[in-house]
Design a protein around this motif. Structure first.
Motif, PDB file in Angstrom:
ATOM      1  N   ARG A  35      11.529   8.276  -2.072  1.00  9.02           N
ATOM      2  CA  ARG A  35      12.068   9.644  -0.914  1.00  9.02           C
ATOM      3  C   ARG A  35      11.277   9.764   0.004  1.00  9.02           C
ATOM      4  O   ARG A  35      10.514   9.294  -0.650  1.00  9.02           O
ATOM      5  N   THR A  36      11.866  10.838   0.103  1.00 13.51           N
ATOM      6  CA  THR A  36      10.856  11.146   1.406  1.00 13.51           C
ATOM      7  C   THR A  36       9.893  11.934   0.764  1.00 13.51           C
ATOM      8  O   THR A  36       9.548  13.115  -0.084  1.00 13.51           O
ATOM      9  N   VAL A  37       8.473  11.762   1.490  1.00 13.59           N
ATOM     10  CA  VAL A  37       6.990  12.186   1.552  1.00 13.59           C
ATOM     11  C   VAL A  37       6.531  13.904   2.140  1.00 13.59           C
ATOM     12  O   VAL A  37       6.616  13.122   3.014  1.00 13.59           O
ATOM     13  N   GLY A  38       6.736  14.528   1.189  1.00  7.90           N
ATOM     14  CA  GLY A  38       6.146  16.088   1.522  1.00  7.90           C
ATOM     15  C   GLY A  38       5.030  15.667   2.180  1.00  7.90           C
ATOM     16  O   GLY A  38       3.892  15.504   1.816  1.00  7.90           O
ATOM     17  N   VAL A  39       4.369  16.368   3.176  1.00  4.91           N
ATOM     18  CA  VAL A  39       3.595  17.211   3.783  1.00  4.91           C
ATOM     19  C   VAL A  39       2.558  17.222   2.472  1.00  4.91           C
ATOM     20  O   VAL A  39       1.170  16.942   2.800  1.00  4.91           O
ATOM     21  N   ASP A  40       2.394  18.407   1.620  1.00  5.26           N
ATOM     22  CA  ASP A  40       1.858  18.309   1.002  1.00  5.26           C
ATOM     23  C   ASP A  40       0.898  17.531  -0.021  1.00  5.26           C
ATOM     24  O   ASP A  40      -0.569  17.185  -0.496  1.00  5.26           O
ATOM     25  N   VAL A  41       1.586  16.430  -0.248  1.00  2.80           N
ATOM     26  CA  VAL A  41       1.301  14.597  -0.812  1.00  2.80           C
ATOM     27  C   VAL A  41       1.174  13.970  -0.070  1.00  2.80           C
ATOM     28  O   VAL A  41       0.539  12.866  -0.584  1.00  2.80           O
ATOM     29  N   GLY A  42       1.430  14.057   1.330  1.00  2.00           N
ATOM     30  CA  GLY A  42       1.146  12.755   2.757  1.00  2.00           C
ATOM     31  C   GLY A  42      -0.392  12.249   2.870  1.00  2.00           C
ATOM     32  O   GLY A  42      -0.065  10.573   2.092  1.00  2.00           O
ATOM     33  N   ALA A  43      -0.940  13.519   2.419  1.00  3.00           N
ATOM     34  CA  ALA A  43      -2.567  12.880   2.794  1.00  3.00           C
ATOM     35  C   ALA A  43      -2.854  11.686   1.998  1.00  3.00           C
ATOM     36  O   ALA A  43      -2.950  10.757   1.795  1.00  3.00           O
ATOM     37  N   GLY A  75       0.617  -1.406  -0.161  1.00  2.00           N
ATOM     38  CA  GLY A  75      -0.006   0.058  -0.001  1.00  2.00           C
ATOM     39  C   GLY A  75       0.759   1.205  -0.227  1.00  2.00           C
ATOM     40  O   GLY A  75       0.764   2.480  -0.900  1.00  2.00           O
ATOM     41  N   ALA A  76       2.170   1.113   0.659  1.00  2.94           N
ATOM     42  CA  ALA A  76       2.965   2.446   0.670  1.00  2.94           C
ATOM     43  C   ALA A  76       3.282   2.675  -0.530  1.00  2.94           C
ATOM     44  O   ALA A  76       3.129   3.524  -1.398  1.00  2.94           O
ATOM     45  N   GLU A  77       3.962   1.051  -1.178  1.00  5.61           N
ATOM     46  CA  GLU A  77       4.639   1.716  -2.822  1.00  5.61           C
ATOM     47  C   GLU A  77       3.030   2.127  -3.786  1.00  5.61           C
ATOM     48  O   GLU A  77       4.030   3.216  -3.956  1.00  5.61           O
ATOM     49  N   PHE A  78       2.136   1.568  -3.959  1.00  7.46           N
ATOM     50  CA  PHE A  78       1.042   1.961  -4.285  1.00  7.46           C
ATOM     51  C   PHE A  78       1.132   3.438  -4.101  1.00  7.46           C
ATOM     52  O   PHE A  78       1.173   4.032  -4.659  1.00  7.46           O
ATOM     53  N   GLY A  79       0.930   4.356  -2.862  1.00  3.12           N
ATOM     54  CA  GLY A  79       0.545   5.283  -2.714  1.00  3.12           C
ATOM     55  C   GLY A  79       1.327   5.733  -3.441  1.00  3.12           C
ATOM     56  O   GLY A  79       1.443   7.208  -4.262  1.00  3.12           O
ATOM     57  N   GLN A  80       2.547   6.172  -3.026  1.00  3.92           N
ATOM     58  CA  GLN A  80       3.698   6.374  -3.420  1.00  3.92           C
ATOM     59  C   GLN A  80       4.150   6.472  -4.902  1.00  3.92           C
ATOM     60  O   GLN A  80       4.574   7.584  -5.615  1.00  3.92           O
ATOM     61  N   ASN A  81       4.040   5.761  -5.773  1.00  2.00           N
ATOM     62  CA  ASN A  81       3.421   5.309  -7.368  1.00  2.00           C
ATOM     63  C   ASN A  81       2.574   6.521  -7.734  1.00  2.00           C
ATOM     64  O   ASN A  81       2.107   6.716  -9.208  1.00  2.00           O
ATOM     65  N   ALA A  82       1.176   5.961  -7.341  1.00  2.00           N
ATOM     66  CA  ALA A  82       0.093   6.350  -7.635  1.00  2.00           C
ATOM     67  C   ALA A  82      -0.198   8.166  -7.817  1.00  2.00           C
ATOM     68  O   ALA A  82      -1.257   8.487  -8.525  1.00  2.00           O
ATOM     69  N   VAL A  83       0.581   8.381  -6.618  1.00  2.00           N
ATOM     70  CA  VAL A  83       0.166   9.994  -6.406  1.00  2.00           C
ATOM     71  C   VAL A  83       1.192  11.219  -6.955  1.00  2.00           C
ATOM     72  O   VAL A  83       2.379  10.671  -7.151  1.00  2.00           O
ATOM     73  N   ALA A  84       0.802  11.826  -7.693  1.00  2.00           N
ATOM     74  CA  ALA A  84       1.838  13.457  -8.347  1.00  2.00           C
ATOM     75  C   ALA A  84       2.412  13.420  -7.515  1.00  2.00           C
ATOM     76  O   ALA A  84       1.896  14.208  -6.395  1.00  2.00           O
ATOM     77  N   GLY A  85       4.068  13.970  -7.923  1.00  2.00           N
ATOM     78  CA  GLY A  85       5.172  14.640  -6.309  1.00  2.00           C
ATOM     79  C   GLY A  85       5.410  13.445  -5.150  1.00  2.00           C
ATOM     80  O   GLY A  85       6.379  14.295  -4.886  1.00  2.00           O
ATOM     81  N   ALA A  86       5.026  12.560  -6.056  1.00  2.00           N
ATOM     82  CA  ALA A  86       5.643  11.337  -4.378  1.00  2.00           C
ATOM     83  C   ALA A  86       6.318  10.644  -5.302  1.00  2.00           C
ATOM     84  O   ALA A  86       5.812  10.138  -6.743  1.00  2.00           O
ATOM     85  N   ALA A  87       7.387   9.868  -5.480  1.00  2.00           N
ATOM     86  CA  ALA A  87       8.646   8.591  -5.466  1.00  2.00           C
ATOM     87  C   ALA A  87       8.665   7.699  -4.638  1.00  2.00           C
ATOM     88  O   ALA A  87       9.566   8.620  -3.624  1.00  2.00           O
ATOM     89  N   ARG A  88       8.600   6.466  -4.864  1.00  2.00           N
ATOM     90  CA  ARG A  88       9.347   5.779  -4.153  1.00  2.00           C
ATOM     91  C   ARG A  88      10.984   5.984  -3.709  1.00  2.00           C
ATOM     92  O   ARG A  88      11.976   6.119  -4.870  1.00  2.00           O
TER      93      ARG A  88
END
Length: 173
Positions: A102-110, A87-100
């Motif tokens: 790398r750290t996830v920013g607050v703006d795209v974390g939710a 789920g964490a990997e899917f979320g990082q791949n599915a959301v623009a601005g997040a990449a597996r």
């Protein structure tokens, strides 16, 4: 009760071995005394194995029954951890601005947490989701599994993710 069973078993084994020895000896003459060890051993082992095989099967079954709950909990825990990682990997791949990786920013974390939780809820078995704590538990576990910015907290990432998770999916199909 167990003492009587043991005594009866010992008596049966002793009488079988004496009967196996006495029968061939009585059939032969006194000068030609030969003990047929193969026949005697087979005659003795047949009733012994007939008694020991069910006891061994019962012991193996009892051992499996004692280990089964422990093994089931270990396997379920592993399934939960695998589902959360996926789920964490899917979320990082599915959301623009997040990449597996790398750290996830607050703006795209939710959005990453909500997308990952939706993926786990859609693909994981129901008992795994229940053991993980339901949708809120899955989202909280994904939140803890993500490499988030130091500014990220449960208030500014997890709470909005839970709000997004409770809302129906508004993405185009």
């Amino acid at each position: 009760m167990m003492h009587r069973i043991r005594a009866g078993l010992a008596l049966a084994c002793t009488s079988l071995s004496l009967a196996a020895l006495a029968e061939p000896a009585a059939a032969r003459s006194a000068t030609d005394l030969a003990i047929p060890w193969g026949d005697w051993l087979v005659g003795l082992l047949q009733p012994v194995t007939a008694a020991l095989v069910p006891l061994a099967a019962a012991a193996v079954t009892a051992g499996i029954a004692r280990v089964a709950p422990w093994a089931a909990s270990v396997l379920t825990r592993d399934r939960i951890e695998a589902a959360i990682r996926a789920g964490a990997e899917f979320g990082q791949n599915a959301v623009a601005g997040a990449a597996r990786g790398r750290t996830v920013g607050v703006d795209v974390g939710a959005a990453v947490v909500a997308a990952g939780a939706r993926h786990v809820l859609a693909t994981a078995p129901a008992h795994v989701v229940r053991k993980a704590g339901g949708p809120e538990g899955v989202a909280a576990r994904i939140f803890r599994a993500l490499p988030l910015d130091p500014q990220a907290s449960a208030a500014n990432v997890l709470a909005p993710a839970l709000t997004q998770l409770r809302e129906p999916d508004k993405r185009p199909a």
